[in-house]
Design a protein around this motif. Structure first.
Motif, PDB file in Angstrom:
ATOM      1  N   THR A  50       1.474  -1.759   4.130  1.00  0.00           N
ATOM      2  CA  THR A  50       0.958  -3.278   3.972  1.00  0.00           C
ATOM      3  C   THR A  50       0.663  -3.761   2.841  1.00  0.00           C
ATOM      4  OG1 THR A  50      -0.380  -4.647   5.464  1.00  0.00           O
ATOM      5  CG2 THR A  50      -1.518  -2.753   4.231  1.00  0.00           C
ATOM      6  N   CYS A 104       1.027  -1.309   0.105  1.00  0.00           N
ATOM      7  CA  CYS A 104       0.175  -0.019  -0.012  1.00  0.00           C
ATOM      8  C   CYS A 104       0.950   1.275   0.096  1.00  0.00           C
ATOM      9  CB  CYS A 104      -1.081  -0.075   1.239  1.00  0.00           C
ATOM     10  SG  CYS A 104      -1.671   1.458   1.308  1.00  0.00           S
ATOM     11  N   CYS A 140       0.331   4.089   0.952  1.00  0.00           N
ATOM     12  CA  CYS A 140       0.043   4.773   2.480  1.00  0.00           C
ATOM     13  C   CYS A 140       0.673   4.281   3.482  1.00  0.00           C
ATOM     14  CB  CYS A 140      -1.000   5.218   2.475  1.00  0.00           C
ATOM     15  SG  CYS A 140      -1.590   6.252   3.635  1.00  0.00           S
ATOM     16  N   CYS A 141       0.336   3.023   3.822  1.00  0.00           N
ATOM     17  CA  CYS A 141       0.666   2.374   4.867  1.00  0.00           C
ATOM     18  C   CYS A 141       1.690   1.235   4.955  1.00  0.00           C
ATOM     19  CB  CYS A 141      -0.417   1.703   5.668  1.00  0.00           C
ATOM     20  SG  CYS A 141      -1.218   0.334   5.138  1.00  0.00           S
ATOM     21  N   CYS A 178      -6.633   2.545   4.317  1.00  0.00           N
ATOM     22  CA  CYS A 178      -6.216   4.058   3.964  1.00  0.00           C
ATOM     23  C   CYS A 178      -7.265   4.514   3.051  1.00  0.00           C
ATOM     24  CB  CYS A 178      -4.762   3.579   3.237  1.00  0.00           C
ATOM     25  SG  CYS A 178      -3.646   3.293   4.378  1.00  0.00           S
ATOM     26  N   CYS A 223      -4.755   0.311   0.096  1.00  0.00           N
ATOM     27  CA  CYS A 223      -5.464  -0.998   0.920  1.00  0.00           C
ATOM     28  C   CYS A 223      -7.040  -0.317   1.294  1.00  0.00           C
ATOM     29  CB  CYS A 223      -4.634  -1.409   1.964  1.00  0.00           C
ATOM     30  SG  CYS A 223      -4.649  -0.263   3.778  1.00  0.00           S
TER      31      CYS A 223
HETATM   32 ZN   LIG Z   1      -2.725   1.137   3.613  1.00  0.00          ZN
END
Ligand SMILES: [Zn+2]
Length: 209
Positions: free
Chosen positions: A63, A58, A60-61, A73, A70
């Motif tokens: 994962t 992802c 952003c995060c 997010c 994801c």
């Molecule tokens: Zn994410």
């Protein structure tokens, strides 16, 4: 015959890459897959190939997910001012099951091993800094395990972030020592989040979710 031996050896060697699998276990698994579970083995091979092609990180995060973001997010209802830093994607699953965090996450994809010179090269610290740049994050919750590695990781994170304008907290020490987050029951985990303590300030935490 020689060709078969090569293929079998290759399979055993590949299985040894799995966590906690040594040559003897790998050999047993290889026998079982080839002798009794050929359909399951095919499904495993197909699923692995599909995942390798479609699963990425992802943006952003960090994962695992398919696509750029994801589901968490991409969820506009999440509190973007609270960021919980965890070690592995499984920790997110545990936290979500405990319903105790309505903010976002960041996954380090690893932990610091204090017996290996505190090597940081394998955890996503640069990605974390990028994630925080120009973000609305106000509080960072360090949700690492209560193991020597989790403590070392929390220490590194606090040192990295303590002079930044964030409230930094860590899960309360109500959990058994040596606990990996993913094996802790939801109630205990939620309690540890609600009773988290600030590391870099005497201010009070915002109201609990
Ligand atoms: Zn994410």
């Amino acid at each position: 015959m020689a060709k078969h031996k090569d293929a079998f050896s290759r399979l055993i060697k590949a299985l040894c890459a799995l966590p906690n699998v040594g040559p003897k276990t790998a050999q047993r698994v290889a026998y079982t897959l080839l002798q009794h579970k050929r359909n399951d083995a095919q499904e495993l091979a197909d699923a692995l190939t599909h995942a390798l092609t479609h699963v990425n990180h992802c943006q952003c995060c960090n994962t695992f997910c398919e696509g750029e973001l994801c589901a968490i997010c991409a969820d506009e209802k999440r509190d973007t001012t609270r960021l919980m830093i965890v070690q592995m994607p499984a920790d997110i699953v545990a936290m979500e099951a405990a319903h105790c965090h309505d903010g976002l996450y960041f996954v380090l994809m690893g932990q610091v091993n204090p017996t290996q010179n505190m090597d940081l090269s394998h955890i996503a610290l640069n990605e974390l800094i990028t994630r925080l740049t120009d973000s609305p994050v106000q509080e960072i919750i360090i949700a690492t395990s209560f193991t020597a590695e989790g403590d070392a990781t929390a220490y590194v994170l606090n040192e990295l972030l303590k002079d930044q304008p964030y409230k930094i907290s860590r899960l309360a020490r109500g959990m058994p020592l040596g606990s990996e987050l993913e094996y802790i029951d939801a109630g205990t985990l939620a309690q540890a989040v609600y009773e988290r303590s600030l590391l870099n300030s005497n201010e009070k935490l915002p109201e609990q979710p």
